[in-house]
Motif scaffolding. Structure first.
Motif, PDB file in Angstrom:
ATOM      1  N   TYR A 130       0.888  -1.172   0.000  1.00 27.88           N
ATOM      2  CA  TYR A 130       0.000   0.000   0.000  1.00 27.88           C
ATOM      3  C   TYR A 130       0.921   1.216   0.000  1.00 27.88           C
ATOM      4  O   TYR A 130       1.539   1.554   1.008  1.00 27.88           O
ATOM      5  N   ARG A 161       2.580   5.182  -1.039  1.00 29.60           N
ATOM      6  CA  ARG A 161       2.307   6.559  -0.693  1.00 29.60           C
ATOM      7  C   ARG A 161       2.877   7.508  -1.745  1.00 29.60           C
ATOM      8  O   ARG A 161       3.964   7.264  -2.281  1.00 29.60           O
ATOM      9  N   LYS A 193      -4.098  10.482   8.099  1.00 25.38           N
ATOM     10  CA  LYS A 193      -5.540  10.267   7.886  1.00 25.38           C
ATOM     11  C   LYS A 193      -6.223  11.533   7.378  1.00 25.38           C
ATOM     12  O   LYS A 193      -7.235  11.462   6.689  1.00 25.38           O
ATOM     13  N   PHE A 236      -2.713   7.634  -1.106  1.00 24.67           N
ATOM     14  CA  PHE A 236      -2.369   6.222  -0.956  1.00 24.67           C
ATOM     15  C   PHE A 236      -2.787   5.464  -2.207  1.00 24.67           C
ATOM     16  O   PHE A 236      -3.882   5.665  -2.730  1.00 24.67           O
ATOM     17  N   GLY A 240      -3.018   1.581  -3.899  1.00 26.17           N
ATOM     18  CA  GLY A 240      -2.932   0.138  -3.717  1.00 26.17           C
ATOM     19  C   GLY A 240      -1.974  -0.505  -4.696  1.00 26.17           C
ATOM     20  O   GLY A 240      -1.859  -0.094  -5.860  1.00 26.17           O
ATOM     21  N   LYS A 290      -4.192   2.693   5.954  1.00 23.64           N
ATOM     22  CA  LYS A 290      -3.672   2.208   4.677  1.00 23.64           C
ATOM     23  C   LYS A 290      -2.410   1.368   4.841  1.00 23.64           C
ATOM     24  O   LYS A 290      -1.394   1.574   4.174  1.00 23.64           O
ATOM     25  N   TRP A 321      -3.347  -3.983   1.794  1.00 19.82           N
ATOM     26  CA  TRP A 321      -4.188  -4.020   0.592  1.00 19.82           C
ATOM     27  C   TRP A 321      -4.340  -5.484   0.202  1.00 19.82           C
ATOM     28  O   TRP A 321      -3.400  -6.119  -0.250  1.00 19.82           O
TER      29      TRP A 321
END
Length: 421
Positions: free
Chosen positions: A255, A257, A350, A357, A359, A402, A405
């Motif tokens: 996951y 960034r 958050k 983010f 996947g 996150k 995934w």
């Protein structure tokens, strides 16, 4: 002990199952859901995202929207699009992606086990997302999206699953993303009892994906208990729809960034600061395609790769910077605490709009694309391991947002659990 019981399933007729099966409701934006429904009028998104049945200016949380979901669902039960089973059964749900297969047991889990932490979570939930699904489940009088649960592999269950998959499947189809889906019924009383007893011997089961759906289902169950003060605990509303997978079959992908700016630093200044924190090595120039991935992606815990100013860098976290705490030792936590927070000023991932983010299913080309388009730097993470998820949940802690995934995604619409059975 975990209470995992068979249930009276509502499921699609064989002829329409492939067209009905839909990705989870929350992977779509409103516009994407509307386009998907326009492309496939049989899609379960018609029910899971009922705002698709209204004009764009309709409030998606209007009461009439939830009532439309209820109307569509039970109309299709009445006309035979969905079949209502007359015996409580378990089901086997097999998904095959890129040659690897995982098989889950479709069942109903106890809301008491959730509240007593036999079923353990690793994420916090947001009230507004819970409220939407609470209203959807309550209006439909049914749970339409299964919660993805994981358990430590059990040989007794493995043998029952292998035996059950020797029979003719109820469904066998391949979706547009290349995932093969097969479903089998477990209806023999002896096997039902064996599965129930095997789960009853387990002290812990884990939410892998679907924390908001689980919390919403539990809150609807609590609401129904208040409405039925003489409840026995056997009523359907005391349980929620789940698919349980053994831990050794699950695939957790990275996951990743991306960050939109370097907080006023030049690329050279940021690279220097990163080099003071991690062991840093340039490994690749910009390049497209999976043949470049061995250089672009990290290959072990404690490593991540960074795409900056047209080049990829391997970043290795120094051993002395890795604590023993199950949350603080996660790679995503260390990236946040060692670099994103002190250097880029991202205090809360958050809520900070500067971070996004992506996947792992979207590949590393997507990270390069985002940096070329609207971001300054990208980070490709090594996937969180299922054992790390278990350790965090067992400690009663929560993972950073996150962190995991899971692929492949479970389809909605193949299994429905009515709350009045």
């Amino acid at each position: 002990m975990a209470q995992i019981r068979p249930f009276f399933c509502i499921r699609p007729c064989r002829e329409k199952a492939a067209r009905i099966a839909a990705l989870p409701y929350d992977v779509y934006s409103r516009e994407e859901a509307k386009q998907a429904v326009a492309h496939n009028r049989d899609s379960f998104l018609n029910i899971d995202r009922p705002e698709t049945q209204f004009a764009d200016d309709t409030d998606m949380y209007d009461e009439k929207v939830y009532q439309k979901a209820q109307e569509l669902l039970w109309k299709q039960v009445e006309d035979g699009t969905f079949l209502r089973e007359e015996k409580r059964c378990y089901y086997l749900y097999e998904l095959t992606m890129d040659g690897r297969t995982q098989t889950g047991i479709v069942a109903c889990a106890s809301i008491d086990d959730y509240e007593n932490q036999v079923i353990k979570k690793h994420e916090n939930t947001r009230a507004e997302k819970e409220t939407d699904r609470i209203r959807h489940v309550d209006a439909c009088n049914a749970q339409t999206g299964p919660i993805f649960l994981a358990y430590r592999a059990d040989e007794k269950i493995r043998r029952i699953v292998a035996d059950g998959k020797r029979q003719e499947p109820l469904y066998d189809f391949v979706t547009e993303d290349g995932i093969r889906h097969r479903v089998f019924a477990v209806s023999e009383d002896a096997q039902i009892q064996q599965i129930r007893q095997a789960f009853a011997a387990m002290h812990s089961i884990y939410i892998a994906d679907g924390h908001h759906r689980a919390a919403s289902a539990v809150k609807v169950g609590q609401k129904r208990r208040k409405e039925h003060p003489g409840y026995t605990g056997e009523e359907a509303f005391n349980y929620f729809l789940s698919v349980l997978f053994p831990d050794d079959e699950l695939l957790i992908m990275d996951y990743n960034r991306v960050v939109k700016d370097l907080a006023g630093l030049s690329a050279a200044q940021f690279l220097e600061k990163a080099g003071n924190i991690f062991e840093l090595k340039k490994v690749s120039e910009k390049g497209s395609g999976k043949e470049k991935d061995p250089m672009r992606k990290p290959h072990k815990k404690g490593d991540f790769t960074m795409y900056l100013d047209g080049s990829w860098y391997l970043c290795t976290i120094r051993p002395e910077d890795i604590p023993s705490d199950p949350v603080k030792s996660l790679d995503v936590s260390l990236l946040q605490e060692l670099l994103l927070k002190p250097v880029l000023g991202i205090e809360d991932p958050k809520t900070d709009t500067r971070i996004d983010f992506i996947g792992g299913i979207r590949g590393l080309d997507e990270l390069e694309r985002r940096v070329e388009k609207d971001c300054a730097v990208a980070f490709a993470m090594y996937p969180t391991d299922i054992s790390e998820l278990f350790a965090v949940a067992d400690a009663g802690l929560l993972m950073p947002p996150k962190s995991t995934w899971f692929e492949p995604k479970l389809r909605s619409g193949l299994f429905i659990h009515a709350l009045d059975t």
